[in-house]
Design an enzyme around this catalytic site. Structure first.
Site, PDB file in Angstrom:
ATOM      1  N   ARG A   1       0.859  -1.400  -0.101  1.00 46.38           N
ATOM      2  CA  ARG A   1      -0.018  -0.100   0.072  1.00 46.38           C
ATOM      3  C   ARG A   1       0.784   1.283  -0.131  1.00 46.38           C
ATOM      4  NH1 ARG A   1       1.628   2.094   4.119  1.00 46.38           N
ATOM      5  NH2 ARG A   1       0.715   3.676   3.613  1.00 46.38           N
ATOM      6  N   GLY A   2       0.241   2.301  -0.196  1.00 49.92           N
ATOM      7  CA  GLY A   2       1.043   3.625  -0.206  1.00 49.92           C
ATOM      8  C   GLY A   2       1.215   3.961  -1.582  1.00 49.92           C
ATOM      9  N   ALA A   3       0.856   5.068  -2.208  1.00 49.29           N
ATOM     10  CA  ALA A   3       1.033   5.428  -3.600  1.00 49.29           C
ATOM     11  C   ALA A   3       2.153   4.919  -4.213  1.00 49.29           C
ATOM     12  CB  ALA A   3       0.632   6.821  -3.788  1.00 49.29           C
TER      13      ALA A   3
ATOM     14  N   ARG B   1      -7.042  -0.508  -6.832  1.00 49.02           N
ATOM     15  CA  ARG B   1      -7.465   0.464  -6.347  1.00 49.02           C
ATOM     16  C   ARG B   1      -7.635   1.916  -7.177  1.00 49.02           C
ATOM     17  NH1 ARG B   1      -4.251   1.049  -0.861  1.00 49.02           N
ATOM     18  NH2 ARG B   1      -6.187   2.050  -0.219  1.00 49.02           N
TER      19      ARG B   1
ATOM     20  N   GLN C   1      -2.586   2.692   9.815  1.00 49.75           N
ATOM     21  CA  GLN C   1      -1.411   2.836   9.287  1.00 49.75           C
ATOM     22  C   GLN C   1      -0.675   3.472   9.903  1.00 49.75           C
ATOM     23  OE1 GLN C   1      -4.221   2.984   7.659  1.00 49.75           O
ATOM     24  NE2 GLN C   1      -4.386   2.319   5.385  1.00 49.75           N
TER      25      GLN C   1
ATOM     26  N   ASP D   1      -2.048  10.698  -2.549  1.00 49.87           N
ATOM     27  CA  ASP D   1      -2.314   9.743  -3.601  1.00 49.87           C
ATOM     28  C   ASP D   1      -2.758   9.993  -4.850  1.00 49.87           C
ATOM     29  OD1 ASP D   1      -3.067   8.631  -0.556  1.00 49.87           O
ATOM     30  OD2 ASP D   1      -2.635   6.983  -2.297  1.00 49.87           O
TER      31      ASP D   1
ATOM     32  N   ASN E   1      -5.621  12.282  -0.223  1.00 50.61           N
ATOM     33  CA  ASN E   1      -4.960  11.516   0.662  1.00 50.61           C
ATOM     34  C   ASN E   1      -5.748  10.633   1.709  1.00 50.61           C
ATOM     35  OD1 ASN E   1      -2.086  10.764   1.472  1.00 50.61           O
ATOM     36  ND2 ASN E   1      -2.418  11.934   3.360  1.00 50.61           N
ATOM     37  N   LYS E   2      -5.134   9.999   2.735  1.00 56.67           N
ATOM     38  CA  LYS E   2      -5.896   9.090   3.427  1.00 56.67           C
ATOM     39  C   LYS E   2      -6.823   9.831   4.232  1.00 56.67           C
ATOM     40  CE  LYS E   2      -5.543   5.622   4.235  1.00 56.67           C
ATOM     41  NZ  LYS E   2      -6.544   4.672   3.523  1.00 56.67           N
TER      42      LYS E   2
HETATM   43  O1  MRU Z   1      -4.718   3.294   1.766  1.00 59.03           O
HETATM   44  P1  MRU Z   1      -3.575   3.323   1.878  1.00 59.03           P
HETATM   45  O2  MRU Z   1      -2.709   2.863   3.135  1.00 59.03           O
HETATM   46  O3  MRU Z   1      -2.668   2.680   0.802  1.00 59.03           O
HETATM   47  O4  MRU Z   1      -3.297   4.970   1.889  1.00 59.03           O
HETATM   48  C1  MRU Z   1      -1.833   5.541   1.881  1.00 59.03           C
HETATM   49  C2  MRU Z   1      -1.834   6.989   2.009  1.00 59.03           C
HETATM   50  O5  MRU Z   1      -2.781   7.628   2.014  1.00 59.03           O
HETATM   51  C3  MRU Z   1      -0.547   7.783   2.195  1.00 59.03           C
HETATM   52  O6  MRU Z   1      -0.731   8.818   2.824  1.00 59.03           O
HETATM   53  C4  MRU Z   1      -0.097   8.033   0.405  1.00 59.03           C
HETATM   54  O7  MRU Z   1      -0.301   7.050  -0.410  1.00 59.03           O
HETATM   55  C5  MRU Z   1       1.085   8.690   0.292  1.00 59.03           C
HETATM   56  S1  MRU Z   1       2.516   7.216   0.535  1.00 59.03           S
HETATM   57  C6  MRU Z   1       3.758   8.045   0.511  1.00 59.03           C
END
Ligand code: MRU
Length: 343
Positions: free
Chosen positions: A45-47, A87, A191, A232, A242-243
């Site tokens: 996970r994470g962009a 996703r 997270q 994201d 973002n999250k």
């Molecule tokens: O649902 P996730 O855990 O993939 O969400 C991740 C985030 O929102 C992060 O803040 C974003 O991807 C940036 S990661 C460098």
């Protein structure tokens, strides 16, 4: 493993982020179906890490669909579409898939080489964006070690290596310019509490975790010098997905005159998305909200609202910092022009 996600002899290998912090184990993914499951269940996970997963997924598909008759490109394209759709919000996932697909005419080896290039670039890009963001945070700060508030996980786990917002925190800590990190727990999948806390502890960086609902109040109470988060997808006008929970922090930061910085690679900026209203927000299973650690916390049959992301309007963002530029409202800020605090 040194990188969060990598290629190893016909398989995609990645840290299983679902198991942290209890266990640090590695997943070895040898089929596209397994990779898609790993993405949808947030094992990876994470962009930026999703961008790497997308590119490696296409490489995996090309590897598996190469036989005596050559490469079955149609099958790879089908797999690629499945991976990209796993996703919807982080543009890096589809971006990584597209980039690897561009090498398809060269065969499986060319696709893998392109995916590997993307992985190799990731740490350099993140370090460069982090350095720039740390400089800006110092410039906007009160001239003493900073108290940084962050959300979700944007560290090495969310990238191939180093991280973005958490990379900025690492940069500040290494220079002796960090007093403390306040990390939101990041409901519902934690997270922040599980992953960011794990990374900060690993690096010996002082931190506290707070409930998401305490984050805006920490800002209003004067406990925070800057909010630093990842992204994201950043629309052309600077609106940033973002999250979920990021928006509330931005509102609080704006109200309190606290700088709000977004740190992300250029690949997270999507010029094809005009504004935040055009960003598809992933809505996840309600059970993530109505259950906690496998136990129901709401009466049977309770329905939930569970958006995985929110969109922070550009006007609440002091600056978006990438490996190449500092942007305010989607527009590059010339180097000689200091970035003001949010108005
Ligand atoms: O649902 P996730 O855990 O993939 O969400 C991740 C985030 O929102 C992060 O803040 C974003 O991807 C940036 S990661 C460098």
């Amino acid at each position: 493993m040194e990188r969060t996600i990598d290629w190893d002899e016909g398989a995609v290998v990645t840290i299983d982020q679902r198991a942290l912090p209890g266990a640090c184990r590695t997943l070895r993914l040898t089929g596209v179906g397994e990779l898609v499951d790993a993405i949808t269940s947030l094992a990876v996970r994470g962009a930026p890490a999703l961008g790497a997963a997308g590119a490696l997924g296409v490489a995996l598909s090309a590897h598996r669909h190469t036989g005596p008759g050559g490469l079955d490109r149609a099958a790879v394209r089908e797999d690629a579409a499945r991976i990209a759709a796993a996703r919807p919000t982080a543009v890096n996932l589809a971006g990584g898939v597209e980039r690897a697909l561009g090498a398809l005419p060269g065969g499986a080896a060319a696709v893998l080489a392109e995916a590997r290039r993307l992985l190799d670039e990731d740490e350099r890009i993140n370090r460069s964006a982090s350095r720039r963001a740390a400089d800006l945070a110092r410039l906007l700060g009160p001239g003493r070690p900073l108290r940084i508030h962050t959300h979700c996980n944007t560290g090495r786990l969310a990238t191939v290596a180093w991280g973005t917002a958490l990379g900025t925190i690492r940069e500040l800590a290494a220079a002796g310019d960090l007093a403390e990190v306040i990390a939101d727990e990041t409901r519902p999948l934690l997270q922040g509490a599980r992953l960011t806390a794990w990374e900060l502890a690993e690096d010996g960086i002082p931190f506290r975790v707070c409930a998401d609902s305490a984050g805006p109040w920490a800002i209003a109470s004067g406990l925070v010098d800057a909010v630093v988060v990842g992204a994201d997808r950043i629309a052309a006008n600077g609106d940033t997905a973002n999250k979920i929970g990021t928006y509330a922090l931005a509102v609080a930061a704006h109200r309190s005159g606290v700088p709000f910085l977004v740190v992300a690679p250029e690949s997270t900026i999507d010029p094809a998305t005009a504004t935040g209203a055009d960003i598809e927000i992933e809505e996840r299973d309600g059970a993530e909200v109505t259950c906690y650690a496998g136990h129901a916390v709401a009466p049977p049959g309770t329905r939930a609202y569970n958006p995985a992301f929110d969109v922070t309007p550009a006007e609440l963002i002091t600056a978006v910092v990438t490996e190449r530029r500092v942007l305010v409202g989607g527009v590059e800020r010339p180097a000689h022009e200091p970035t003001g605090s949010p108005s």
